[in-house]
Design an enzyme around this catalytic site. Structure first.
Site, PDB file in Angstrom:
ATOM      1  N   ASP A   1      76.007  72.372  -8.183  1.00  0.00           N
ATOM      2  CA  ASP A   1      74.821  71.513  -8.197  1.00  0.00           C
ATOM      3  C   ASP A   1      73.559  72.279  -8.566  1.00  0.00           C
ATOM      4  O   ASP A   1      72.462  71.710  -8.542  1.00  0.00           O
ATOM      5  CB  ASP A   1      74.636  70.796  -6.851  1.00  0.00           C
ATOM      6  CG  ASP A   1      74.702  71.748  -5.677  1.00  0.00           C
ATOM      7  OD1 ASP A   1      74.981  72.943  -5.874  1.00  0.00           O
ATOM      8  OD2 ASP A   1      74.473  71.298  -4.540  1.00  0.00           O
TER       9      ASP A   1
ATOM     10  N   GLY B   1      73.072  76.930   2.451  1.00  0.00           N
ATOM     11  CA  GLY B   1      71.887  76.265   2.987  1.00  0.00           C
ATOM     12  C   GLY B   1      70.960  77.276   3.623  1.00  0.00           C
ATOM     13  O   GLY B   1      71.117  78.494   3.451  1.00  0.00           O
TER      14      GLY B   1
ATOM     15  N   HIS C   1      77.376  82.966   2.714  1.00  0.00           N
ATOM     16  CA  HIS C   1      76.004  83.341   2.380  1.00  0.00           C
ATOM     17  C   HIS C   1      75.412  84.139   3.554  1.00  0.00           C
ATOM     18  O   HIS C   1      75.304  83.626   4.672  1.00  0.00           O
ATOM     19  CB  HIS C   1      75.144  82.092   2.171  1.00  0.00           C
ATOM     20  CG  HIS C   1      75.320  81.452   0.829  1.00  0.00           C
ATOM     21  ND1 HIS C   1      76.459  80.773   0.469  1.00  0.00           N
ATOM     22  CD2 HIS C   1      74.473  81.371  -0.238  1.00  0.00           C
ATOM     23  CE1 HIS C   1      76.313  80.296  -0.763  1.00  0.00           C
ATOM     24  NE2 HIS C   1      75.125  80.650  -1.224  1.00  0.00           N
TER      25      HIS C   1
ATOM     26  N   GLU D   1      70.534  87.270   2.682  1.00  0.00           N
ATOM     27  CA  GLU D   1      69.596  86.820   1.655  1.00  0.00           C
ATOM     28  C   GLU D   1      68.266  86.493   2.330  1.00  0.00           C
ATOM     29  O   GLU D   1      67.283  87.214   2.182  1.00  0.00           O
ATOM     30  CB  GLU D   1      70.146  85.596   0.918  1.00  0.00           C
ATOM     31  CG  GLU D   1      69.223  85.093  -0.196  1.00  0.00           C
ATOM     32  CD  GLU D   1      69.676  83.768  -0.774  1.00  0.00           C
ATOM     33  OE1 GLU D   1      69.187  83.426  -1.867  1.00  0.00           O
ATOM     34  OE2 GLU D   1      70.491  83.060  -0.144  1.00  0.00           O
TER      35      GLU D   1
ATOM     36  N   ASP E   1      74.114  82.510  -9.373  1.00  0.00           N
ATOM     37  CA  ASP E   1      73.672  81.664  -8.264  1.00  0.00           C
ATOM     38  C   ASP E   1      73.432  80.242  -8.753  1.00  0.00           C
ATOM     39  O   ASP E   1      74.274  79.367  -8.579  1.00  0.00           O
ATOM     40  CB  ASP E   1      72.434  82.242  -7.593  1.00  0.00           C
ATOM     41  CG  ASP E   1      72.247  81.725  -6.166  1.00  0.00           C
ATOM     42  OD1 ASP E   1      73.167  81.064  -5.642  1.00  0.00           O
ATOM     43  OD2 ASP E   1      71.193  82.002  -5.568  1.00  0.00           O
TER      44      ASP E   1
END
Length: 375
Positions: free
Chosen positions: A22, A180, A207, A210, A309
């Site tokens: 997306d 998220g 994830h 970051e 990414d």
């Protein structure tokens, strides 16, 4: 030997492990899908829309960066839209020299028009297969798989883990992820989901490192059993003396650095880091490509990989990412090959398929580039 040129980098075989479905839509596709459902985009032409996404994402804030997904997710609420975007992603990546991709996305965000979780997964699987076939029809080859993602700020991770396990070996599902807003939502909050996947012997990438620091990476390892770390740039915070080393760049004495326990564990066990240079600069995780943590981590022997990414938000490609590392951080062709092989060997496909990927798609194509450069 001179640094590889943009054209040489473009034809290199590439592997992308961290690419959001997306976050990689074509601007023209966005406009067409929006028109079909009466949704208003922030701009009305492909070029203007691409400009808007890049500017909106270039804020230095991960939270602001994530807000851009409101527009892409809005138009991806039907099986046809998901299938189309997955197919186009594979075609676009193949045109950039990518021979293997894992597309990650969160099915729970695509149910507003009545799709079930299973129907959404199947739609993406069909799109990936159609993309592979389209590439093959013009003489190319790419392998495309999907990672099923749960949103870390929501409470459906156990359900999404069950969905993932139910699709093991089907619809090109090969792994699980959480994504998220990272800060405030550590992997430990989803331990029950990760326990299910761990007991089911199914691989996860998480994830971490970051928008949050070393504790987030530690939790990804201890609570999430992560086989790979999504991003992981802030792992350098567990390395004593790193600020001086990064300031001095190539003149730094790496033997003066001392790795902490988390950094040691990640390096020594060859846990791959899915680093995304341009995205990390946009979100403020790194100051620039020149000073991105990826180069130091590479030089220290970590298993680093280069990734896009979100190609739309960062207006990037694997060629762009690699070229920027060459021109701004002094990477060589051997560096690019090394990270590509690291990515290939850490893909979530069976070992024999990884062997085939390396022996048939990566090494022969790289040899051609090297031969051309030697002339």
């Amino acid at each position: 030997m001179t640094a590889p040129s943009l054209d040489q980098i473009r034809v290199l075989p590439k592997v992308v492990l961290h690419d959001h479905l997306d976050g990689g839509l074509r601007p023209q596709t966005l406009l067409e899908l929006a028109e079909g459902i009466g949704y208003t985009m922030p701009a009305s032409t492909p070029e203007a829309l691409a400009d808007w996404f890049e500017a909106a994402a270039d804020s230095g804030s991960l939270v602001r960066y994530l807000e851009t997904f409101d527009h892409t997710i809005a138009v991806l609420q039907t099986a046809d839209a998901l299938e189309r975007v997955a197919r186009e992603a594979v075609i676009d990546l193949a045109a950039d020299g990518v021979v293997y991709t894992e597309q990650r996305w969160a099915p729970e965000q695509h149910l507003r028009a009545g799709l079930t979780l299973q129907e959404a997964v199947e739609a993406v699987g069909r799109g990936l297969a159609a993309g592979e076939a389209a590439v093959e029809s013009v003489g190319g080859r790419i392998v495309a798989r999907q990672l099923v993602t749960a949103m870390r700020h929501a409470d459906r991770s156990v359900e999404i883990a069950e969905l993932t396990l139910a699709n093991r070996g089907q619809h090109r599902v090969v792994g699980f992820d959480i994504a998220g807003a990272e800060l405030g939502f550590p992997p430990s909050q989803h331990a029950a989901a990760f326990d299910l996947l761990h007991d089911g012997l199914f691989p996860t990438t998480i994830h971490a490192g970051e928008a949050d620091g070393v504790d987030s990476v530690r939790s990804a390892l201890t609570d999430g059993y992560a086989a790979r770390i999504g991003h992981g740039a802030r792992l350098v915070e567990d390395i004593t003396g790193v600020e001086e080393a990064m300031r001095r760049r190539g003149k730094a004495d790496l033997s003066e650095l001392e790795l902490g326990p988390v950094a040691t564990w990640v390096r020594d066990r060859r846990i791959a880091l899915e680093l995304c240079p341009l995205s990390n600069v946009q979100t403020g995780t790194a100051p620039s490509v020149r000073d991105h943590q990826i180069t130091l981590l590479k030089n220290l022997g970590f298993a680093v990989t280069v990734n896009t990414d979100n190609r739309l938000m960062s207006r990037t490609s694997m060629t762009t990412e690699m070229h920027r590392l060459v021109t701004e951080a002094d990477w060589t062709l051997d560096d690019l090959l090394a990270v590509t092989l690291t990515a290939a060997w850490n893909a979530f496909i069976p070992f024999d398929e990884r062997q085939e990927l390396v022996s048939q798609l990566i090494l022969p194509r790289t040899a051609v580039v090297k031969e051309e450069r030697s002339k």
